[in-house]
Enzyme design. Structure first.
Site: not given
Length: 308
Positions: A85, A116
């Site tokens: 963004e 992860e």
């Protein structure tokens, strides 16, 4: 690396929601909403640390470094979201703010939770983007114990980069690894262990502050207007015009004309209208003051007063 969940606030059972599966829909939602209200308060307690992190990020970006978010699962997706963004909002390139998540682009849309667990994978991912000592690494994990993120922070330390941990448990393992930590403790989740909820919201608020605070300090905002917006589609073209009108009080026709003259560089358009200078002189004035519009306009006005 074994992960022990005992003792983590984010993994405790929440006494307020133990009956959530037996109440009415409205009461269920009220329980969630009451817990959500605790998130801004937890973030508020970390503002001093967030401010220090913003200063670190600004210093790095001014020297040509980058802000890189690193996470897994929800935390990784939030980092990617904040990063992508920044380009349309503040006119920076995709290089300046980046988000990396365990499992790569595919994991953005389909969970790959096993990724992860690998410290080595984080190091590979950072090497792939040429991560270096000029950059800032923000490691994000609700638990504060995710191996992928810890591996990335350790690597960042080894090569001399600035490292920041964002977690939702106090005195986390990530906090011990990173140069500094931001740890908004939001308490147990409404649904035990579902850290996409309060912890995710807290992380989103922190990342908002990090990127927005840095962009304000870098001159990407005039008053409270985002003046480095890229007019890359019809909506953003209209937003650019609206910003110029709000900043200067000009007409829509004037805003359109000046924006066309500056190739839709909102900063330049506003300064032109505020000072009456031609495009090239506006560019020079902004360059002289490192893009800080308020300072540039004030400097010009002071020069004019002396000349009068």
């Amino acid at each position: 690396m074994a992960i022990k969940l005992e003792g983590l606030t984010t993994e405790e059972r929440n006494p307020s929601s133990k009956q959530i599966d037996t109440v009415s829909t409205q009461e269920m939602l009220r329980i969630i909403n009451e817990e959500d209200k605790k998130v801004p308060e937890a973030v508020e307690k970390e503002i001093e640390h967030i401010a220090k992190a913003v200063e670190i990020i600004v210093g790095a970006l001014r020297q040509g470094g980058r802000l890189v978010y690193l996470g897994a699962g929800t935390s990784g997706r939030l980092g990617v979201l904040d990063a992508v963004e920044c380009r349309p909002t503040y006119g920076v390139t995709d290089e300046v703010v980046q988000g990396i998540m365990a499992g790569g682009n595919e994991a953005m849309f389909k969970a790959r939770e096993g990724a992860e667990d690998s410290k080595e994978l984080a190091i590979e991912d950072l090497k792939d983007i040429g991560f270096n000592s000029q950059d800032v690494l923000v490691g994000i994990a609700a638990s504060g114990r995710t191996p992928y993120v810890i591996g990335g922070l350790e690597y960042g330390n080894q090569i001399g980069a600035s490292t920041i941990a964002v977690a939702c448990n106090k005195d986390s393992e990530m906090a011990r690894v990173a140069h500094m930590a931001i740890e908004p403790v939001v308490g147990p989740e409404v649904i035990t262990g579902s850290t996409r909820m309060k912890a995710g919201t807290a992380q989103k608020l922190v990342l908002n502050m990090l990127s927005t605070g840095a962009m304000i300090q870098l001159g990407k905002v005039y008053s409270n207007l985002m003046v480095d917006v890229r007019a890359s589609n019809e909506k953003l073209v209209e937003r650019a015009k609206s910003i110029v009108i709000q900043a200067t009080g000009c007409t829509r026709e004037q805003a359109t004309r000046v924006l066309e003259a500056t190739q839709y560089e909102v900063k330049q358009a506003i300064v032109m209208l505020k000072t009456g200078l031609e495009v090239e002189k506006v560019k020079a004035l902004l360059d002289e003051h490192h893009g800080q519009m308020s300072i540039a306009i004030k400097s010009y006005e002071e020069v004019r007063k002396k000349e009068a």
